[in-house]
Design a protein around this motif. Structure first.
Motif, PDB file in Angstrom:
ATOM      1  N   GLY A 196       2.971   2.667  17.991  1.00 49.68           N
ATOM      2  CA  GLY A 196       1.618   3.159  17.743  1.00 49.68           C
ATOM      3  C   GLY A 196       1.241   3.052  16.273  1.00 49.68           C
ATOM      4  O   GLY A 196       0.099   2.704  15.925  1.00 49.68           O
ATOM      5  N   ILE A 197       2.197   3.334  15.396  1.00 47.27           N
ATOM      6  CA  ILE A 197       1.959   3.194  13.957  1.00 47.27           C
ATOM      7  C   ILE A 197       1.688   1.736  13.610  1.00 47.27           C
ATOM      8  O   ILE A 197       0.790   1.414  12.820  1.00 47.27           O
ATOM      9  CB  ILE A 197       3.163   3.741  13.163  1.00 47.27           C
ATOM     10  N   MET A 198       2.471   0.829  14.210  1.00 41.25           N
ATOM     11  CA  MET A 198       2.256  -0.605  13.978  1.00 41.25           C
ATOM     12  C   MET A 198       0.846  -1.020  14.392  1.00 41.25           C
ATOM     13  O   MET A 198       0.166  -1.782  13.689  1.00 41.25           O
ATOM     14  CB  MET A 198       3.297  -1.418  14.758  1.00 41.25           C
ATOM     15  N   ARG A 241     -13.357   4.795  12.238  1.00 41.49           N
ATOM     16  CA  ARG A 241     -12.636   5.790  11.426  1.00 41.49           C
ATOM     17  C   ARG A 241     -12.318   7.040  12.246  1.00 41.49           C
ATOM     18  O   ARG A 241     -11.247   7.631  12.102  1.00 41.49           O
ATOM     19  CB  ARG A 241     -13.477   6.149  10.201  1.00 41.49           C
ATOM     20  N   GLU A 242     -13.241   7.442  13.113  1.00 40.78           N
ATOM     21  CA  GLU A 242     -13.032   8.611  13.976  1.00 40.78           C
ATOM     22  C   GLU A 242     -12.720   8.119  15.394  1.00 40.78           C
ATOM     23  O   GLU A 242     -13.602   7.670  16.114  1.00 40.78           O
ATOM     24  CB  GLU A 242     -14.271   9.507  13.983  1.00 40.78           C
ATOM     25  N   ILE A 243     -11.452   8.196  15.796  1.00 37.76           N
ATOM     26  CA  ILE A 243     -11.037   7.757  17.124  1.00 37.76           C
ATOM     27  C   ILE A 243     -11.221   8.895  18.114  1.00 37.76           C
ATOM     28  O   ILE A 243     -10.859  10.044  17.839  1.00 37.76           O
ATOM     29  CB  ILE A 243      -9.572   7.300  17.106  1.00 37.76           C
ATOM     30  N   ASP A 244     -11.788   8.604  19.286  1.00 41.94           N
ATOM     31  CA  ASP A 244     -11.960   9.604  20.326  1.00 41.94           C
ATOM     32  C   ASP A 244     -11.868   8.936  21.685  1.00 41.94           C
ATOM     33  O   ASP A 244     -11.500   7.767  21.813  1.00 41.94           O
ATOM     34  CB  ASP A 244     -13.286  10.353  20.159  1.00 41.94           C
ATOM     35  N   LEU A 287       3.135   6.755  22.022  1.00 40.59           N
ATOM     36  CA  LEU A 287       2.416   5.740  21.261  1.00 40.59           C
ATOM     37  C   LEU A 287       1.165   6.333  20.610  1.00 40.59           C
ATOM     38  O   LEU A 287       0.854   6.048  19.447  1.00 40.59           O
ATOM     39  CB  LEU A 287       2.056   4.577  22.177  1.00 40.59           C
ATOM     40  N   LEU A 288       0.450   7.178  21.352  1.00 36.19           N
ATOM     41  CA  LEU A 288      -0.752   7.800  20.800  1.00 36.19           C
ATOM     42  C   LEU A 288      -0.437   8.704  19.620  1.00 36.19           C
ATOM     43  O   LEU A 288      -1.258   8.850  18.709  1.00 36.19           O
ATOM     44  CB  LEU A 288      -1.476   8.588  21.897  1.00 36.19           C
ATOM     45  N   PRO A 315      -2.567  10.200  15.260  1.00 31.32           N
ATOM     46  CA  PRO A 315      -1.888  11.500  15.119  1.00 31.32           C
ATOM     47  C   PRO A 315      -2.875  12.661  15.189  1.00 31.32           C
ATOM     48  O   PRO A 315      -3.938  12.634  14.570  1.00 31.32           O
ATOM     49  CB  PRO A 315      -1.246  11.407  13.723  1.00 31.32           C
ATOM     50  N   GLY A 316      -2.507  13.666  15.969  1.00 36.22           N
ATOM     51  CA  GLY A 316      -3.325  14.867  16.066  1.00 36.22           C
ATOM     52  C   GLY A 316      -4.467  14.779  17.047  1.00 36.22           C
ATOM     53  O   GLY A 316      -5.152  15.776  17.307  1.00 36.22           O
ATOM     54  N   LEU A 317      -4.692  13.607  17.618  1.00 38.14           N
ATOM     55  CA  LEU A 317      -5.798  13.451  18.556  1.00 38.14           C
ATOM     56  C   LEU A 317      -5.464  14.148  19.874  1.00 38.14           C
ATOM     57  O   LEU A 317      -4.387  13.932  20.433  1.00 38.14           O
ATOM     58  CB  LEU A 317      -6.051  11.972  18.809  1.00 38.14           C
ATOM     59  N   PRO A 318      -6.356  14.998  20.403  1.00 38.42           N
ATOM     60  CA  PRO A 318      -6.064  15.657  21.683  1.00 38.42           C
ATOM     61  C   PRO A 318      -6.020  14.668  22.829  1.00 38.42           C
ATOM     62  O   PRO A 318      -6.757  13.674  22.832  1.00 38.42           O
ATOM     63  CB  PRO A 318      -7.226  16.648  21.847  1.00 38.42           C
TER      64      PRO A 318
END
Length: 383
Positions: A37-39, A62-65, A86-87, A92-95
């Motif tokens: 996921g970082i890659m 910039r804002e992923i949702d 992966l998410l 990171p931190g996304l619900p």
């Protein structure tokens, strides 16, 4: 995790243990998925002017949702957990929310839904199409028997000695000398998977009560057996496209991916979490023989909008079969799949570099769908 034969000392033999733990993602597997996921974040969330040589530009906002990112997964635990991990690296931190594949979920949401297939239902056709095809088992058995490579292995003294040693070490009835040689070679593929799991986790490889160890040459030969058995999952033994099972195994998945790529909604990135066998089926459907399907192997389709309105949408296809081995985070060149233009399934590294028109993939999927009702791969000779 994978149930082990009686002679393997690495894992418990208790059936109750495997009833709960078989086929699960390990902590290391979750760590690898997170790093993948970082890659992907480095590649698709960074602007092209960044110092990251692997960046493909800012595909993601910039804002992923839940509007810009969608996730689809096989219903198996290891696939769902891989998508979740992966998410954690990608956003990171996304619900995160969970739903069933085919459900209608609101697109005006902050959570990213992981849409899972239900096993033992019609939706399983998406990730495991061959399981619902009554002709697959007979085709697969005949295809294995037709493999020239397996026939050569069956008469190779080195292979016979290796199978005998594996049987002695693992005490696996499927490897017994009384079994048909083809069955023993297929059973050796399962042993190779156990060896690969052990190597990845830094565990003793094929630890057994007899103390038998395997040389690098024997380990390499075991990998060769496994590679050929897996090649014959869907690719015809002689690589003929019209005799392969790709369309019947992954035609629906191909259509699903094409719809994602051609969608005009707000989705910027779609992640599909599946299994190595599903990936092999999809590759065969595209006319490709993959070089390796390692842990966290990833196939990427990038949709690039044209510069002019009269130009078509183009796709770039990348494959990283070993993100945590030799290939690392390098994606290499985009390559063009045959999509039925070649009579033979082609190895990945023989494909021409470049991009393809989205409509060519759509046409390939439509043609495969039309032919499913009328074409049946022919049977092959017995070994």
């Amino acid at each position: 995790t994978k149930p082990v034969p009686p002679g393997d000392l690495t894992w418990p033999q208790d059936p109750k243990f495997w009833k709960k733990q078989a086929g699960h993602l390990t902590p290391l597997g979750a760590e690898q998925a997170k790093f993948l996921g970082i890659m992907l974040r480095e590649r698709y969330a960074e602007p092209p002017e960044s110092n990251n040589s692997q960046s493909a530009g800012a595909f993601l906002p910039r804002e992923i949702d839940g509007k810009s990112l969608r996730v689809y997964s096989s219903g198996k635990q290891r696939a769902v957990q891989s998508a979740w991990a992966l998410l954690m690296g990608l956003a990171p931190g996304l619900p995160i929310a969970f739903g069933r594949l085919g459900d209608q979920m609101s697109v005006d949401r902050k959570e990213v839904p992981i849409m899972m297939e239900e096993t033992d239902t019609a939706t399983e056709l998406l990730f495991h199409g061959w399981k619902k095809d009554h002709g697959y088992e007979a085709w697969h058995s005949a295809n294995l028997a037709s493999s020239i490579a397996l026939q050569r292995m069956a008469s190779d003294e080195r292979c016979m000695k290796l199978l005998a040693k594996l049987h002695l070490a693992m005490d696996d009835p499927a490897l017994a000398e009384a079994k048909p040689i083809l069955h023993r070679l297929v059973a050796a593929k399962t042993i190779e998977t156990l060896a690969s799991i052990a190597e990845t986790h830094g565990l003793p490889v094929l630890l057994n009560a007899r103390g038998l160890q395997f040389s690098p040459e024997e380990r390499s030969l075991l990998a060769d057996i496994s590679r050929e058995v897996k090649r014959c999952w869907f690719q015809a033994a002689d690589s003929a496209v019209d005799q392969s099972f790709g369309s019947r195994a992954a035609g629906r998945l191909g259509q699903f991916l094409t719809k994602l790529l051609s969608s005009d909604d707000a989705t910027r990135l779609a992640v599909v979490s599946c299994h190595d066998k599903t990936l092999a089926a999809l590759a065969c459907f595209l006319g490709i023989e993959l070089p390796r399907i390692g842990w966290a192997a990833t196939m990427v389709f990038e949709a690039h909008a044209p510069d002019r309105l009269d130009e078509p949408m183009r796709l770039r296809m990348y494959y990283n079969g070993d993100p945590f081995g030799g290939q690392g985070r390098h994606w290499g060149q985009a390559r063009v799949p045959p999509l039925g233009t070649s009579p033979r399934v082609l190895p990945w590294y023989e494909l021409p570099p470049g991009s393809l028109i989205l409509s060519s993939l759509e046409a390939h999927c439509s043609a495969a769908q039309r032919s499913l009702a009328t074409s049946q791969p022919a049977g092959r000779s017995k070994l």
